[in-house]
Design a protein around this motif. Sequence first.
Motif, PDB file in Angstrom:
ATOM      1  N   VAL A 186     -24.346  80.230  18.105  1.00 39.42           N
ATOM      2  CA  VAL A 186     -24.273  81.553  17.487  1.00 39.42           C
ATOM      3  C   VAL A 186     -22.929  81.707  16.793  1.00 39.42           C
ATOM      4  CG1 VAL A 186     -24.292  84.042  17.869  1.00 39.42           C
ATOM      5  CG2 VAL A 186     -25.812  82.566  19.204  1.00 39.42           C
ATOM      6  N   THR A 187     -22.947  82.182  15.563  1.00 39.74           N
ATOM      7  CA  THR A 187     -21.732  82.385  14.794  1.00 39.74           C
ATOM      8  C   THR A 187     -21.409  83.864  14.702  1.00 39.74           C
ATOM      9  OG1 THR A 187     -22.184  80.416  13.473  1.00 39.74           O
ATOM     10  CG2 THR A 187     -20.586  81.978  12.587  1.00 39.74           C
ATOM     11  N   HIS A 188     -20.223  84.207  15.161  1.00 41.88           N
ATOM     12  CA  HIS A 188     -19.750  85.596  15.079  1.00 41.88           C
ATOM     13  C   HIS A 188     -18.805  85.696  13.891  1.00 41.88           C
ATOM     14  CE1 HIS A 188     -18.767  89.588  16.616  1.00 41.88           C
ATOM     15  NE2 HIS A 188     -17.497  89.314  16.351  1.00 41.88           N
ATOM     16  N   VAL A 189     -19.104  86.582  12.948  1.00 41.70           N
ATOM     17  CA  VAL A 189     -18.342  86.705  11.708  1.00 41.70           C
ATOM     18  C   VAL A 189     -17.833  88.130  11.561  1.00 41.70           C
ATOM     19  CG1 VAL A 189     -18.361  86.445   9.195  1.00 41.70           C
ATOM     20  CG2 VAL A 189     -19.784  84.943  10.617  1.00 41.70           C
ATOM     21  N   VAL A 190     -16.538  88.254  11.250  1.00 42.58           N
ATOM     22  CA  VAL A 190     -15.928  89.550  10.947  1.00 42.58           C
ATOM     23  C   VAL A 190     -15.114  89.385   9.672  1.00 42.58           C
ATOM     24  CG1 VAL A 190     -14.409  91.387  11.736  1.00 42.58           C
ATOM     25  CG2 VAL A 190     -15.745  90.097  13.406  1.00 42.58           C
ATOM     26  N   ALA A 191     -15.253  90.319   8.730  1.00 46.09           N
ATOM     27  CA  ALA A 191     -14.484  90.265   7.489  1.00 46.09           C
ATOM     28  C   ALA A 191     -14.217  91.676   7.006  1.00 46.09           C
ATOM     29  CB  ALA A 191     -15.224  89.465   6.419  1.00 46.09           C
ATOM     30  N   GLY A 192     -13.119  91.836   6.260  1.00 45.73           N
ATOM     31  CA  GLY A 192     -12.800  93.151   5.729  1.00 45.73           C
ATOM     32  C   GLY A 192     -11.711  93.081   4.681  1.00 45.73           C
ATOM     33  N   SER A 193     -11.646  94.119   3.879  1.00 47.31           N
ATOM     34  CA  SER A 193     -10.613  94.225   2.859  1.00 47.31           C
ATOM     35  C   SER A 193     -10.504  95.691   2.458  1.00 47.31           C
ATOM     36  CB  SER A 193     -10.952  93.342   1.652  1.00 47.31           C
ATOM     37  OG  SER A 193      -9.858  93.285   0.754  1.00 47.31           O
ATOM     38  N   LEU A 218     -18.593  90.232  -0.886  1.00 46.15           N
ATOM     39  CA  LEU A 218     -19.641  90.141  -1.911  1.00 46.15           C
ATOM     40  C   LEU A 218     -20.786  89.257  -1.450  1.00 46.15           C
ATOM     41  CD1 LEU A 218     -17.445  89.886  -5.140  1.00 46.15           C
ATOM     42  CD2 LEU A 218     -18.759  91.861  -4.337  1.00 46.15           C
ATOM     43  N   LEU A 219     -20.467  88.174  -0.731  1.00 47.94           N
ATOM     44  CA  LEU A 219     -21.527  87.323  -0.181  1.00 47.94           C
ATOM     45  C   LEU A 219     -22.379  88.087   0.819  1.00 47.94           C
ATOM     46  CD1 LEU A 219     -19.727  83.898   0.410  1.00 47.94           C
ATOM     47  CD2 LEU A 219     -21.614  84.351  -1.166  1.00 47.94           C
ATOM     48  N   GLU A 220     -21.730  88.862   1.674  1.00 53.40           N
ATOM     49  CA  GLU A 220     -22.470  89.654   2.660  1.00 53.40           C
ATOM     50  C   GLU A 220     -23.294  90.736   1.973  1.00 53.40           C
ATOM     51  OE1 GLU A 220     -24.080  91.306   6.042  1.00 53.40           O
ATOM     52  OE2 GLU A 220     -23.286  89.318   5.574  1.00 53.40           O
ATOM     53  N   ALA A 221     -22.748  91.321   0.904  1.00 54.17           N
ATOM     54  CA  ALA A 221     -23.505  92.322   0.155  1.00 54.17           C
ATOM     55  C   ALA A 221     -24.754  91.707  -0.461  1.00 54.17           C
ATOM     56  CB  ALA A 221     -22.619  92.938  -0.926  1.00 54.17           C
ATOM     57  N   GLN A 222     -24.633  90.455  -0.927  1.00 62.21           N
ATOM     58  CA  GLN A 222     -25.805  89.772  -1.480  1.00 62.21           C
ATOM     59  C   GLN A 222     -26.835  89.497  -0.406  1.00 62.21           C
ATOM     60  OE1 GLN A 222     -25.084  85.789  -2.977  1.00 62.21           O
ATOM     61  NE2 GLN A 222     -26.606  86.051  -4.586  1.00 62.21           N
ATOM     62  N   ARG A 223     -26.356  89.136   0.810  1.00 62.51           N
ATOM     63  CA  ARG A 223     -27.285  88.847   1.901  1.00 62.51           C
ATOM     64  C   ARG A 223     -27.960  90.101   2.430  1.00 62.51           C
ATOM     65  NH1 ARG A 223     -23.250  84.548   3.798  1.00 62.51           N
ATOM     66  NH2 ARG A 223     -22.035  86.268   4.655  1.00 62.51           N
ATOM     67  N   ARG A 259     -15.954  96.469   5.271  1.00 62.70           N
ATOM     68  CA  ARG A 259     -15.796  95.732   6.529  1.00 62.70           C
ATOM     69  C   ARG A 259     -17.165  95.463   7.109  1.00 62.70           C
ATOM     70  NH1 ARG A 259     -15.816  95.856  11.985  1.00 62.70           N
ATOM     71  NH2 ARG A 259     -14.079  94.837  13.089  1.00 62.70           N
ATOM     72  N   TYR A 260     -17.369  94.264   7.648  1.00 59.45           N
ATOM     73  CA  TYR A 260     -18.633  93.975   8.328  1.00 59.45           C
ATOM     74  C   TYR A 260     -18.389  93.060   9.514  1.00 59.45           C
ATOM     75  CZ  TYR A 260     -18.929  89.290   6.198  1.00 59.45           C
ATOM     76  OH  TYR A 260     -18.700  88.000   5.830  1.00 59.45           O
ATOM     77  N   GLU A 261     -19.305  93.110  10.454  1.00 58.94           N
ATOM     78  CA  GLU A 261     -19.270  92.268  11.644  1.00 58.94           C
ATOM     79  C   GLU A 261     -20.707  91.909  11.998  1.00 58.94           C
ATOM     80  OE1 GLU A 261     -17.556  92.299  16.249  1.00 58.94           O
ATOM     81  OE2 GLU A 261     -17.108  93.959  14.861  1.00 58.94           O
ATOM     82  N   ILE A 262     -21.012  90.616  11.993  1.00 58.35           N
ATOM     83  CA  ILE A 262     -22.379  90.178  12.231  1.00 58.35           C
ATOM     84  C   ILE A 262     -22.389  88.957  13.152  1.00 58.35           C
ATOM     85  CG2 ILE A 262     -23.287  91.021  10.020  1.00 58.35           C
ATOM     86  CD1 ILE A 262     -23.103  88.142   8.976  1.00 58.35           C
TER      87      ILE A 262
END
Length: 202
Positions: free
Chosen positions: A20-27, A88-93, A100-103
Motif C-alpha cells: 500500500v502506498t501512502h501519498v501526501v502532497a501540497g502547495s 495536477l496529476l492528482e487532479a487528472q486522476r 493539498r491531498y492525502e491518499i
Amino acid sequence: MVLLVPEKPSWFYFRNENGVTHVVAGSSPVVVSLSILGIFLFIFVMTREVRFETFEASSLKRRFAAFIFDCWYLLLTVVGVSSLLHLLLEAQRSGTFRWRYEIETGASGGADAAIVLVNLTVMFMYFVVPLARRRQTVGQWLFRLATVSAGGSVLYLPFSTALWRTFTSFRGLISPWRFLKETDAQGRTWYDRETGFTVIRF
C-alpha cells in the motif's frame, strides 16, 4: 520508500508498506508564484557574462554561503514547481484540483516517482549547465564568485568536463574532513587541484 521535502510551505511524501502506498502532497499559490519568479531569475543570471578585471581566491566561508543559498533557491524553485505537478496529476486522476491531498493506493505512482527523479536530475544539472556555459549559479552571481581555470580564465567547458567538476565538488561536500584538511594556502580544495579549477571572488 520515503521521499520527503520540507512540509511547509510545499511538500511531497510517499511511503510503500505492505503493498500500500501512502501519498501526501501540497502547495500554495504563493509558493508557485515564487517558483516562477525563481525560474526567471535563473534565466536572467544565465544571460549575464562573467567579466572581471581583478580577482582573488574566494574564502571557504563565502563559497559555502553561496552553496547554501543555491540549495535554498533550488528548494524554493524546483520543489515548488514539482509539488504543483503532483497536484495536477492528482487532479487528472480524481477530476478535482486541491492544494493539498492525502491518499492511499494499491501501487506506487510511476508518474510521481518520475517527477522526483527529474527533480534530482534538475538540481544536479543546475550546477553543471552554468559551468559549461561560462555562467554562474544564482548563489555565485549574488556572492560575486566564479569558477575559473588555473590561469584565471573563465572557459566554455565541454559538458563532460563540467559534469566531472560538479561530481567531484559533491564528493568534496560529503568528505568534510578531507575538504578542510587538504585545502591549501590559496584556498584551493583537493578537488580544485584535481580538476584544475578554482573559485574566485571578483
